[in-house]
Write a protein that holds these residues in place. Structure first.
Motif, PDB file in Angstrom:
ATOM      1  N   PRO A 142       0.640  -1.140  -0.046  1.00 22.83           N
ATOM      2  CA  PRO A 142      -0.044  -0.060  -0.084  1.00 22.83           C
ATOM      3  C   PRO A 142       0.893   1.053   0.125  1.00 22.83           C
ATOM      4  N   PHE A 143       2.104   1.098   0.802  1.00 23.60           N
ATOM      5  CA  PHE A 143       2.883   2.473   0.630  1.00 23.60           C
ATOM      6  C   PHE A 143       4.253   2.125   1.021  1.00 23.60           C
ATOM      7  N   ASP A 144       5.409   2.554   0.531  1.00 21.88           N
ATOM      8  CA  ASP A 144       6.621   2.458   0.942  1.00 21.88           C
ATOM      9  C   ASP A 144       6.869   3.001   2.236  1.00 21.88           C
ATOM     10  N   PRO A 145       7.367   2.269   3.191  1.00 18.57           N
ATOM     11  CA  PRO A 145       7.524   2.528   4.541  1.00 18.57           C
ATOM     12  C   PRO A 145       8.432   3.465   4.775  1.00 18.57           C
ATOM     13  N   ALA A 146       9.477   3.381   3.878  1.00 16.85           N
ATOM     14  CA  ALA A 146      10.675   4.319   4.147  1.00 16.85           C
ATOM     15  C   ALA A 146      10.118   5.795   3.486  1.00 16.85           C
ATOM     16  N   ALA A 147       9.444   5.690   2.489  1.00 18.18           N
ATOM     17  CA  ALA A 147       8.811   7.021   2.227  1.00 18.18           C
ATOM     18  C   ALA A 147       7.766   7.844   3.127  1.00 18.18           C
ATOM     19  N   VAL A 148       7.043   6.776   3.652  1.00 21.56           N
ATOM     20  CA  VAL A 148       6.082   7.455   4.667  1.00 21.56           C
ATOM     21  C   VAL A 148       6.761   7.948   5.734  1.00 21.56           C
ATOM     22  N   ASP A 149       7.958   7.091   6.214  1.00 20.26           N
ATOM     23  CA  ASP A 149       8.800   7.636   7.143  1.00 20.26           C
ATOM     24  C   ASP A 149       9.365   8.994   7.042  1.00 20.26           C
ATOM     25  N   ARG A 150       9.930   9.096   6.082  1.00 19.58           N
ATOM     26  CA  ARG A 150      10.446  10.337   5.497  1.00 19.58           C
ATOM     27  C   ARG A 150       9.805  11.590   5.472  1.00 19.58           C
ATOM     28  N   TRP A 151       8.395  11.349   4.834  1.00 20.57           N
ATOM     29  CA  TRP A 151       7.632  12.545   4.600  1.00 20.57           C
ATOM     30  C   TRP A 151       6.403  12.658   5.810  1.00 20.57           C
ATOM     31  N   GLY A 152       6.072  11.522   6.421  1.00 20.86           N
ATOM     32  CA  GLY A 152       4.868  11.679   7.205  1.00 20.86           C
ATOM     33  C   GLY A 152       5.528  11.774   8.674  1.00 20.86           C
TER      34      GLY A 152
END
Length: 885
Positions: free
Chosen positions: A558-568
């Motif tokens: 559903p989402f890239d955890p690294a990208a969510v961690d980076r932006w969220g």
């Protein structure tokens, strides 16, 4: 209304150039499309993540969109100017009833109508110059999106947070589907306005109640960053109540009936129990109270005379069924209205009050709801007005347990006072205050096993089933052998079948029930089975979309955890407060679940929330039926995008309603022309040192820059616009008062147009204006600040000032502290009413500083001498009055 601005007089009497709104817009749309200035870079810079509540594609953009996206864009563009790597995504909440109803009218699949409207809105968003990263674009009706909405359902199902049960539900006869409680407003469907009734259906729920306390506790961390009113709405909606659960034994029934009450101190005054008439418990008790059951259970039959009720003869189940016919026509709001006379039916059974030992009758009562608390209310008419009305209507006893004041003239008394009529040989509460009596009762209940301290919540589980076609199918298969079977993850998405409008007519059950699509092989046993035919509430789609944006094209998860961690999480969320008990609550719930499952590093989705007010017209909400709608396209055609955006932002604080009848897009357009003309009158070269220029103008410029940051942090965008207008006025005065321009050289002030002729790049204003570099500094500042609100005009100004595009990435100006300092003011110091000194002080001086400075002044000190100071009255920054004596 005209597309172009009228020509106005130049300050030297010559005609000013015409600002062609349409041409300017077309010009810069092409430039921006080529430059793609707002694409996130992921280049290591400090990041900011801004999300606007994504729109529903029911048509073109309207005035509400114009306000919401103008406000969010101010913040995003400010962050771009500050040099952050900004993620400002775009998407559409594209499942839902409007598309389905339109498809039924047109005889087509909802996708056709939906995608045509998305294309229209996308073009309008581009024209409206919203700083989106278009590479993030997503649509919730895309199978590659709802595949992961189905994954979310299965994740919650696996962990016991999604379940199916039969219960009374809100039924909308207009849209012919069930509604969550949050979607019923004033007893009517929030979407179509039909009066909502109640039905018994088997539905899917998400167990939001499991997170009730967390949802409540974590509001504390949002204080100061979410609007107070939204926090209050959520706090009240969750509705935590502390009290006690009390078990009332029912002769003839193995288990007691449990009641939750916030006033355990009043239990001595409980003279009846009231049960929700549409609850399974009411049906069970009615069966127990019917003649056949009484023959087998004489305990209840023997209590015939209590409270004037009759325990022999009537078929209580038949009485209840007849009563239910009327109940199901009422909304929850109607049932709980205190002004409505009580209605109920005696169930033929009794409970035993654990503190008095007396038998009290059990009634089914309309005002009790099956999914509120335990679905049973302890009737205490002496202390509750609704119970008083019910007891009076049906001749039930009334016992006061709290002594009202001597001057009390009402009926039920719900207030504080000493306990009365609350004692027996085992427990004596008389004379105790409410809190003390409540604590004593809870202690006694726990010691005897008759009850316990408990907490209850108003919040109920989230009803997600919808009996309509255009939504994400629920990924469950119903097998005769294996029961509920989740669809395997590698078989997602469960795609909607391609049905036309005539095949999706609402009929009280899902249109999918009649499709060939429903027949399927059981994933577990391989036998014949049927798909679940309900679709999910569209709020499920929007409960997680902000997690998809940082990696919108992720294929295997559903989402890239690294990208969510980076932006969220989202740094700034923008949208309406009307979603306080719906989308905003659901997004918080889903985020917490995924956090607890190790999927997310944060437990709150939105660090900050900005809620816009409503755009109204002549004091009322815009409506076709009222004939007061304002067409956004017409306004943009008449005045241009920038004038509409500026009008929306300048109208007032973001959270306040804006009445379009009171606003002036024409005035906004005239101001934009003034700013644009100023840029054409700057003749100093780009990069000229402003230090040699007009010092007073520079002070205004740098105070404006300093104020801009503060006002943007406070989200007072309207005041920022006012400061920009003041700077334009100051620059205008400097140009008008100054000498004609010196010859700055053949190519000065023309930037990329140098070498194309003596006036290239400066337009019709060439040869007029100001060579003062302080004027250039002021007008460049105007262009950068104005780029947040009026990007087309700002881009034109930037080009006229000799710079290459885009002004959106020009960089935020820095305020010189010395120039930005406020000028000193004069503070008068009086001693016993006589002026003794005048002090030059900064305008922001506080009371303590001004008092200390006044008393330390030598002239004041001599005037005071050895006389005691009786009082010092300080009114910073202008006055200090010293009283002796």
């Amino acid at each position: 209304m005209r597309e172009h601005a009228p020509a106005t007089s130049h300050h030297r009497g010559e005609p000013a150039p015409t600002y062609d709104v349409r041409a300017v817009q077309e010009k810069w749309l092409k430039v921006w499309a080529e430059l793609d200035p707002f694409r996130r870079r992921d280049d290591g810079r400090e990041r900011r993540y801004l999300v606007d509540m994504y729109p529903y594609p029911s048509g073109d953009l309207h005035m509400g969109h114009a306000e919401a996206w103008a406000l969010g864009d101010v913040i995003a563009r400010w962050w771009f100017q500050r040099g952050y790597d900004v993620l400002h995504p775009v998407g559409w909440d594209s499942f839902g009833l409007p598309a389905e109803n339109a498809a039924i009218r047109r005889g087509e699949n909802p996708a056709a109508w939906t995608e045509a409207n998305i294309a229209t809105q996308a073009e309008s968003f581009r024209r409206y110059a919203v700083s989106f990263d278009w590479s993030t674009r997503l649509h919730t009706h895309d199978p590659e999106y709802y595949r992961w909405t189905q994954w979310l359902f299965l994740t919650l199902y696996e962990h016991g947070l999604a379940y199916r049960r039969s219960s009374p539900v809100n039924w909308c006869p207009g849209d012919r589907t069930v509604l969550a409680n949050e979607q019923v407003v004033g007893g009517r469907c929030e979407r179509c306005g039909a009066e909502v009734t109640r039905r018994e259906l088997t539905q899917w729920y998400f167990r939001t109640t499991a997170y009730a306390q967390r949802l409540l506790d974590d509001l504390v961390g949002l204080a100061g960053r979410w609007p107070d009113r939204v926090l209050a709405i959520q706090r009240n909606w969750i509705g935590r109540s502390a009290g006690a659960e009390i078990d009332f034994a029912v002769p003839g029934r193995s288990a007691p009936v449990t009641v939750f009450t916030t006033r355990p101190d009043t239990v001595f005054g409980a003279t009846f129990l009231a049960v929700a008439p549409d609850s399974p418990l009411a049906a069970e008790l009615a069966e127990l109270g019917s003649p056949g059951a009484r023959a087998a259970g004489a305990d209840n039959a023997g209590a015939a005379g209590a409270a004037g009720a009759v325990a022999a003869g009537p078929d209580r189940r038949a009485d209840l069924d007849r009563h239910l016919l009327g109940v199901r026509r009422l909304s929850e709001l109607d049932r709980q209205a205190e002004s409505r006379p009580g209605s109920g039916v005696f169930l033929g059974v009794y409970a035993v009050n654990p503190v008095t030992g007396r038998r009290i009758p059990i009634w089914a009562a309309d005002h009790v709801l099956a999914d509120h608390g335990t679905g049973v209310v302890m009737g205490v008419p002496g202390q509750d007005q609704r119970d008083w009305a019910f007891a009076t209507a049906f001749g039930l006893p009334i016992v006061r347990t709290v002594q009202p004041p001597a001057d009390f003239a009402g009926e039920a008394y719900p207030g504080e006072g000493p306990a009365v009529n609350s004692a027996n040989d085992r427990l004596d509460l008389d004379g105790l205050a409410v809190a003390e009596a409540g604590a004593a009762v809870i202690g006694w209940l726990e010691s005897t096993g008759a009850g316990r301290a408990a907490v209850s919540y108003r919040l109920r589980d989230w009803l997600i089933s919808r009996q309509r076609y255009w939504g994400a199918p629920i990924p469950i298969v119903h097998c005769p052998r294996d029961g509920e079977v989740p669809v395997p993850l590698d078989e997602l998405p469960v795609r909607l079948p391609d049905l036309r409008g005539d095949e999706i007519q609402p009929a009280g059950v899902s249109p999918l029930a009649a499709a060939d699509w429903v027949a399927v092989t059981c994933p577990r046993c391989g036998g014949p089975a049927r798909r679940d035919t309900d679709t999910m509430d569209t709020f499920v789609d929007s409960s997680w979309y902000f997690l998809r944006y940082p990696s919108p094209h992720e294929a295997g998860r559903p989402f890239d955890p690294a990208a969510v961690d980076r932006w969220g999480p989202v740094d700034q969320y923008v949208g309406g407060s009307d979603h306080a008990t719906g989308h905003l609550l659901y997004a918080r719930f889903v985020t917490k679940v995924l956090h607890d499952l190790g999927q997310l590093p944060f437990a709150e989705p939105f660090r900050a929330l900005l809620c816009q007010g409503e755009v109204i017209n002549s004091g009322r909400g815009m409506s076709k039926s009222l004939g007061n709608g304002i067409d956004l396209g017409e306004q943009i055609g008449a005045y241009g995008v920038d004038a509409v955006r500026l009008t929306m932002v300048f109208a007032g604080p973001p959270e306040e309603d804006k009445d379009w009848a009171d606003l002036s897009p024409g005035g906004s357009l005239r101001f934009l022309h003034r700013a644009w003309r100023l840029a054409g009158e700057v003749t100093s070269a780009p990069g000229a040192d402003p230090a040699a220029g007009d010092v007073e103008l520079r002070r205004v410029t740098h105070r404006t820059i300093r104020e801009a940051d503060r006002l943007l942090e406070l989200r007072r965008f309207n005041v920022l616009v006012a400061r920009v207008m003041e700077l334009v006025n100051a620059a205008r005065r400097a140009v008008d008062a100054g000498p004609g321009p010196a010859d700055p050289g053949p190519d000065a002030g023309r930037g990329p147009d140098a070498g194309r002729g003596p006036d290239a790049g400066r337009g019709p204003d060439a040869g007029r204006g100001s060579a003062d570099p302080a004027v250039r500094e002021a007008v460049e500042t105007v262009a950068v600040l104005l780029s947040l609100v009026a990007p087309y005009t700002a881009e034109e100004m930037w080009e006229r000032l000799g710079h290459r595009p885009t002004v959106a990435l020009a960089g935020w100006p820095a305020a010189d502290p010395e120039l930005a300092a406020e000028p000193a003011v004069t503070a008068v110091v009086q001693v016993d009413g006589r002026v003794r000194a005048r002090l030059s002080v900064p305008p922001g001086i506080d009371e303590a500083q001004l008092r200390e400075q006044a008393l330390a002044d030598p002239v004041v000190a001599r005037a005071v001498g050895a006389t005691p100071v009786r009082a010092v009255v300080v009114r910073p920054p202008r006055l200090v009055n010293i009283v002796l004596g």
